[in-house]
Design a protein around this motif. Structure first.
Motif, PDB file in Angstrom:
ATOM      1  N   TYR A 149      -5.927  -2.589 -15.733  1.00 36.99           N
ATOM      2  CA  TYR A 149      -5.109  -3.793 -15.886  1.00 36.99           C
ATOM      3  C   TYR A 149      -3.628  -3.437 -15.872  1.00 36.99           C
ATOM      4  CZ  TYR A 149      -3.413  -8.262 -17.718  1.00 36.99           C
ATOM      5  OH  TYR A 149      -2.752  -9.458 -17.876  1.00 36.99           O
ATOM      6  N   ALA A 150      -3.259  -2.411 -16.630  1.00 35.87           N
ATOM      7  CA  ALA A 150      -1.842  -2.069 -16.772  1.00 35.87           C
ATOM      8  C   ALA A 150      -1.329  -1.193 -15.635  1.00 35.87           C
ATOM      9  CB  ALA A 150      -1.611  -1.365 -18.105  1.00 35.87           C
ATOM     10  N   PHE A 151      -2.155  -0.242 -15.182  1.00 35.27           N
ATOM     11  CA  PHE A 151      -1.668   0.773 -14.248  1.00 35.27           C
ATOM     12  C   PHE A 151      -2.292   0.691 -12.860  1.00 35.27           C
ATOM     13  CE2 PHE A 151      -1.932   3.016 -18.520  1.00 35.27           C
ATOM     14  CZ  PHE A 151      -0.651   2.645 -18.896  1.00 35.27           C
ATOM     15  N   GLY A 152      -3.286  -0.167 -12.706  1.00 32.66           N
ATOM     16  CA  GLY A 152      -3.931  -0.297 -11.408  1.00 32.66           C
ATOM     17  C   GLY A 152      -3.103  -1.140 -10.453  1.00 32.66           C
ATOM     18  N   PRO A 153      -3.602  -1.365  -9.246  1.00 36.90           N
ATOM     19  CA  PRO A 153      -2.851  -2.176  -8.282  1.00 36.90           C
ATOM     20  C   PRO A 153      -2.787  -3.636  -8.702  1.00 36.90           C
ATOM     21  CG  PRO A 153      -5.041  -1.675  -7.436  1.00 36.90           C
ATOM     22  CD  PRO A 153      -4.886  -0.886  -8.701  1.00 36.90           C
ATOM     23  N   HIS A 154      -1.682  -4.277  -8.371  1.00 39.75           N
ATOM     24  CA  HIS A 154      -1.489  -5.707  -8.643  1.00 39.75           C
ATOM     25  C   HIS A 154      -1.057  -6.372  -7.338  1.00 39.75           C
ATOM     26  CE1 HIS A 154      -0.223  -3.689 -12.575  1.00 39.75           C
ATOM     27  NE2 HIS A 154      -1.373  -4.291 -12.852  1.00 39.75           N
ATOM     28  N   TRP A 155      -1.490  -7.598  -7.146  1.00 37.68           N
ATOM     29  CA  TRP A 155      -1.066  -8.321  -5.954  1.00 37.68           C
ATOM     30  C   TRP A 155      -0.873  -9.787  -6.291  1.00 37.68           C
ATOM     31  CZ3 TRP A 155      -5.617  -5.706  -6.618  1.00 37.68           C
ATOM     32  CH2 TRP A 155      -6.796  -6.442  -6.686  1.00 37.68           C
ATOM     33  N   GLY A 156       0.064 -10.414  -5.588  1.00 40.02           N
ATOM     34  CA  GLY A 156       0.398 -11.811  -5.860  1.00 40.02           C
ATOM     35  C   GLY A 156      -0.041 -12.745  -4.758  1.00 40.02           C
ATOM     36  N   VAL A 157      -0.778 -12.242  -3.790  1.00 42.58           N
ATOM     37  CA  VAL A 157      -1.303 -13.088  -2.721  1.00 42.58           C
ATOM     38  C   VAL A 157      -2.792 -12.825  -2.583  1.00 42.58           C
ATOM     39  CG1 VAL A 157       0.848 -13.237  -1.402  1.00 42.58           C
ATOM     40  CG2 VAL A 157      -0.745 -11.362  -0.965  1.00 42.58           C
ATOM     41  N   LEU A 158      -3.509 -13.830  -2.159  1.00 44.47           N
ATOM     42  CA  LEU A 158      -4.944 -13.689  -1.901  1.00 44.47           C
ATOM     43  C   LEU A 158      -5.213 -13.903  -0.426  1.00 44.47           C
ATOM     44  CD1 LEU A 158      -6.735 -15.645  -4.773  1.00 44.47           C
ATOM     45  CD2 LEU A 158      -6.262 -13.202  -4.618  1.00 44.47           C
ATOM     46  N   ALA A 159      -6.146 -13.140   0.089  1.00 48.52           N
ATOM     47  CA  ALA A 159      -6.596 -13.358   1.451  1.00 48.52           C
ATOM     48  C   ALA A 159      -7.722 -14.386   1.419  1.00 48.52           C
ATOM     49  CB  ALA A 159      -7.088 -12.046   2.039  1.00 48.52           C
TER      50      ALA A 159
END
Length: 252
Positions: A149-159
């Protein structure tokens, strides 16, 4: 991991049959269970990877979450379940541990840039659920949840993903849409107040986070012993508190 290790591990891993589907490629409708795996975890050598770091899935593997949404890691998917960042090794243990691996395979699929068809928060939560279903220790599961949650990948768009059955969305697409609360709502990236667009952030499993992760693990252990366990929301709050500069962690 050398080939000798693989010969020892693969027979055990390939027998992780959690609930059989009618065939390797079919998703039963409706799914026969809730918070469960469907299919068999089968790993094969990846001929395109001479290092042996990655493996290919030999069969489809599904996970049905507590809300009856279905997650799929497909036959032919590449997984690097053997590659555990140094930050996580003290908490995960050996590479390809059977209790941890099925959850990692599902998580690998949906965090891959080509398959981000669900929100990063939902993907982290399903990783946690899948660990518990496979009897991962609660302290380990919560510590790993905090880590991704804290250190993994984050993204603000969904395909806009390709359907793979009822309540199942799988692979990736061409069109991107902004995500709000895990739902696709518009065809434009999320724009924040300062005018910048935050589309994604790569994983950062640097050992610089080791001290923080050990402290979080200790808090989880103590809360379990006291009978006042930390919830996922509590862990998310801790992450936002420690990383208030990270827009992904402080905004819903």
């Amino acid at each position: 991991m050398n080939l000798a290790s693989w010969k020892i591990l693969l027979p055990a891993l390939s027998s992780v049959l959690l609930m059989g589907a009618s065939s390797a490629n079919d998703l039963p409708d409706p799914p026969p269970c809730n918070s469960c795996f469907i299919g068999k975890l089968l790993l094969k050598d990846n001929p395109a990877d001479l290092s042996g770091t990655t493996k290919l899935l030999g069969e489809d593997l599904y996970f049905v979450d507590s809300d009856n949404f279905v997650w799929k890691a497909g036959k032919g998917d590449t997984t690097d379940g053997a590659t555990i960042p140094d930050l996580l090794k003290p908490f995960v243990g050996e590479s390809f541990e059977p209790d941890f691996l099925p959850a990692a395979v599902i998580h690998d699929h949906y965090t891959h840039r080509a398959h981000r068809v669900r929100s990063w928060r939902d993907t982290a939560r399903v990783f946690y659920q899948a660990m518990l279903v496979n009897n991962v220790n609660i302290v380990k599961a919560k510590t790993m949840y905090f880590a991704v949650y804290a250190f993994g990948p984050h993204w603000g768009v969904l395909a806009k993903g390709v359907p793979c059955g009822k309540n199942c969305v799988f692979t990736a697409p061409v069109q991107l849409s902004a995500s709000a609360g895990g739902r696709v709502v518009t065809s434009a990236p999320i724009t924040l107040a300062d005018g910048k667009v935050y589309a994604e952030e790569g994983a950062n499993f640097s050992t610089d986070h080791s001290s923080e992760l050990k402290q979080v693990e200790q808090k989880i252990k103590l809360s379990e012993l006291r009978g006042t366990p930390l919830s996922l929301k509590d862990l998310e709050f801790l992450a936002a508190l420690s990383h208030g500069e990270n827009v992904f962690l402080v905004s819903e």
